[in-house]
Design a protein around this motif. Structure first.
Motif, PDB file in Angstrom:
ATOM      1  N   LYS A   1       1.350   8.347  50.784  1.00 57.33           N
ATOM      2  CA  LYS A   1       0.449   9.278  51.451  1.00 57.33           C
ATOM      3  C   LYS A   1       0.490   9.051  52.958  1.00 57.33           C
ATOM      4  O   LYS A   1       0.715   7.943  53.415  1.00 57.33           O
TER       5      LYS A   1
ATOM      6  N   THR B   1      -1.986   8.947  56.053  1.00 60.90           N
ATOM      7  CA  THR B   1      -3.420   8.845  56.344  1.00 60.90           C
ATOM      8  C   THR B   1      -3.617   9.328  57.775  1.00 60.90           C
ATOM      9  O   THR B   1      -2.683   9.827  58.410  1.00 60.90           O
TER      10      THR B   1
ATOM     11  N   PRO C   1       1.123  10.106  43.823  1.00 63.52           N
ATOM     12  CA  PRO C   1       0.496   8.859  44.282  1.00 63.52           C
ATOM     13  C   PRO C   1       0.756   7.672  43.347  1.00 63.52           C
ATOM     14  O   PRO C   1       0.479   6.531  43.712  1.00 63.52           O
TER      15      PRO C   1
END
Length: 586
Positions: free
Chosen positions: A150, A152, A194
């Protein structure tokens, strides 16, 4: 290169361009430095160093100091915190790359911008062009074990992710892959999932569904390729059941993955029977990859440096399929491209494209140290030699790499040690040797002497409660078994119970907080840490060994990591092991 021009990569043009620039590497380097300094001359960092608009190498070296990440950290932190003024670069930096983890276990922030993305595409295209000349891909597909983490946001709202995540999530990446005519066989949902384990299972399933079209098997690192096929050994029957029934295994629970895979899966008992027959016909899984993917041309990924221990296992799975190592880069940027793809990974070299950054090299040969007289007391001081330019390096010598990039790193010490193996036209071909300060590494883990020291200090608190202490310690990376693991040797002041020493062993394992180590331990690509307790006087024997070789007592330091070449010290350690413990921390 515009997107329209990239419909199909003109590999011959890419090679011609590379040949032209490497024939004139010195002038290209001067022009590259000029461009970097012109684009970023208004940056606060350069302004205060007094360059005053000068862009020649001589002025640059006179004004700009050699730095490490620690020196630039306050500037990068301001960028990450949202200061969009020209701090390190003329244009604002849109994205931050995260390194795998530093000495104190904290990830380093590094700038990532459009220029670095363009460099990445240039490296990928050049590397592909040279590969494709030797191993042509003909409108096939690639099975790529790509796992994009991911992104951020930093405190200042900038996107942040690992360098590979920042690349994979950039639209340019997918466009360039299309130009190679080898699209990834897995849908985006699998790449951006994920959950690493569910994603890997789906990658394998996608590969099997497209088995005839797969011409290339690829992952960022050799250990990811090995892990993928180790996993296949355990789940192949389940994969066959999915294909036979046309229904995805219940082990995949993420709705996004189930939905994406449902579009691909249809009952296909013939394919399931074929894969089952192939698997049952293999001996110890030798040649698994070409059995599964009969049209595969090569297997690709980073296979040098800390990845070398995985090459043997990958070769076992590959059978006769060539292994080609990928290019040489770091979170900070790219250094070299593999233009000799027929060389085995153990012999791989990387040619430096002279237009991607401005490079300098500090010699690490002992006789390269300069001796400067200290006028205060008349003695001589040893100082590091002056950095030299890209075209001035000598074949056979080892150097630390210094890079000045379009991302705002100026005379940045990369910490990598390389050996010059030869030249491609007038640019050097480098072999990666080691990290200058990393001692413990098996795959993507990077642990320094400081990391080892911190881990030992943490675990030693447990024996302090027993009124005992760790007298001395060293370490070793054991890759004789698969997977490899860390071995820590302790000499104790007195007896400590097995229970406490087992706790110490677990504590040591948990105290290596480098992200690469932790993630590798969790998926067992690094085995349980081993603590070996030594008999009294072992380190005295090591000292005597070094004194026997002519070392001075006043300069003796216990080697904190004993490499495989140091047979005598390993023998002393091995002969004096009293007890052994294996971690159960993960």
């Amino acid at each position: 290169m515009s997107l329209e021009e990239m419909a199909i990569l003109d590999v011959e043009k890419v090679i011609r361009d590379f040949e032209a620039m490497t024939k004139d590497a010195e002038n290209v380097q001067r022009a590259t430095l000029k461009l970097i300094l012109e684009e970023n001359g208004c940056a606060e960092y350069l302004q205060k160093l007094g360059l005053n608009g000068r862009t020649d190498p001589e002025s640059f070296k006179a004004c700009v100091p050699l730095v490490t990440h620690k020196d630039l950290e306050p500037y990068i932190q301001r960028v990450a915190d949202g200061d969009s003024s020209p701090i390190l670069t003329g244009k604002p930096i849109p994205t931050i790359s995260l390194s795998s983890g530093t000495t104190d276990g904290k990830q380093k922030f590094l700038p990532f911008n459009d220029e670095l993305m363009e460099t990445t595409m240039q490296i990928f295209s050049t590397s592909f062009a040279f590969r494709n000349r030797e191993f042509p891909i003909e409108r096939g597909m690639s099975l790529q074990f790509v796992f994009s983490g991911k992104q951020t946001k930093t405190k200042g709202g900038l996107l942040a992710g690992t360098a590979s995540t920042n690349v994979y999530r950039n639209p340019r990446f997918r466009q360039v892959l299309k130009s190679f005519q080898a699209p990834i066989c897995s849908p985006d949902e699998v790449i951006f999932s994920p959950d690493f384990h569910q994603s890997l299972y789906c990658h394998l399933l996608c590969g099997l569904l497209h088995r005839e079209e797969i011409q290339l098997v690829n992952s960022a690192f050799a250990h990811s390729n090995v892990l993928a096929f180790r996993t296949f050994e355990q789940v192949w029957e389940e994969l066959c059941a999915d294909i036979r029934e046309g229904v995805l295994s219940s082990r995949v629970t993420l709705p996004s993955l189930r939905s994406a895979m449902a579009k691909l899966l249809k009952p296909n008992p013939e394919l399931a029977d074929l894969i089952e027959k192939k698997c049952l016909g293999l001996r110890n899984w030798y040649g698994l990859i070409p059995e599964l993917f009969p049209n595969v041309k090569y297997i690709y990924g980073i296979m040098t440096g800390s990845m070398e221990p995985f090459v043997k296992k990958l070769r076992h799975y590959a059978g006769d399929v060539p292994l080609i190592t990928a290019d040489y880069g770091a979170t900070e940027g790219w250094i070299g491209v593999n233009v000799n793809p027929t060389l085995p990974p153990e012999s791989a070299t990387y040619a430096v494209p002279p237009n991607i950054a401005y490079f300098e090299f500090v010699s690490l040969n002992e006789n390269a140290e300069e001796h400067v007289q200290d006028e205060a007391n008349g003695s001589f001081l040893s100082v590091e030699p002056k950095p030299i330019g890209l075209t001035e390096v000598k074949v056979g010598e080892e150097y630390e790499v210094i890079v000045t990039s379009f991302t705002g790193l100026y005379r940045y010490k990369l910490g990598d040690v390389v050996r010059v193996m030869g030249f491609h036209n007038s640019t050097p071909e480098l072999k990666f040797v080691r990290r200058r300060n990393v001692m413990l590494t098996i795959n993507i883990d990077k642990n320094t002497e400081k990391d080892l020291q911190l881990a030992v200090e943490e675990a030693a608190k447990l024996v302090a409660e027993e009124k005992q202490e760790v007298l001395d310690f060293t370490s070793h990376v054991d890759v004789s078994s698969d997977p490899g693991h860390y071995v820590i040797f302790w000499e104790m002041s007195g007896d400590v119970s097995d229970k406490i020493l087992q706790e110490c062993c677990n504590c040591l394992d948990r105290s290596f907080v480098d992200a690469g180590y932790v993630s590798s331990r969790k998926v067992n690509t690094i085995g349980p840490l081993e603590l070996r307790i030594l008999g009294k006087g072992t380190f005295q024997k090591i000292l005597e060994h070094y004194l026997g070789l002519g070392a001075a007592l006043s300069q003796f330091k216990t080697p904190r990591c004993v490499g495989p070449a140091n047979n005598k010290v390993l023998q002393i350690l091995g002969d004096n092991v009293a007890k052994t413990y294996f971690s159960t921390a993960f």
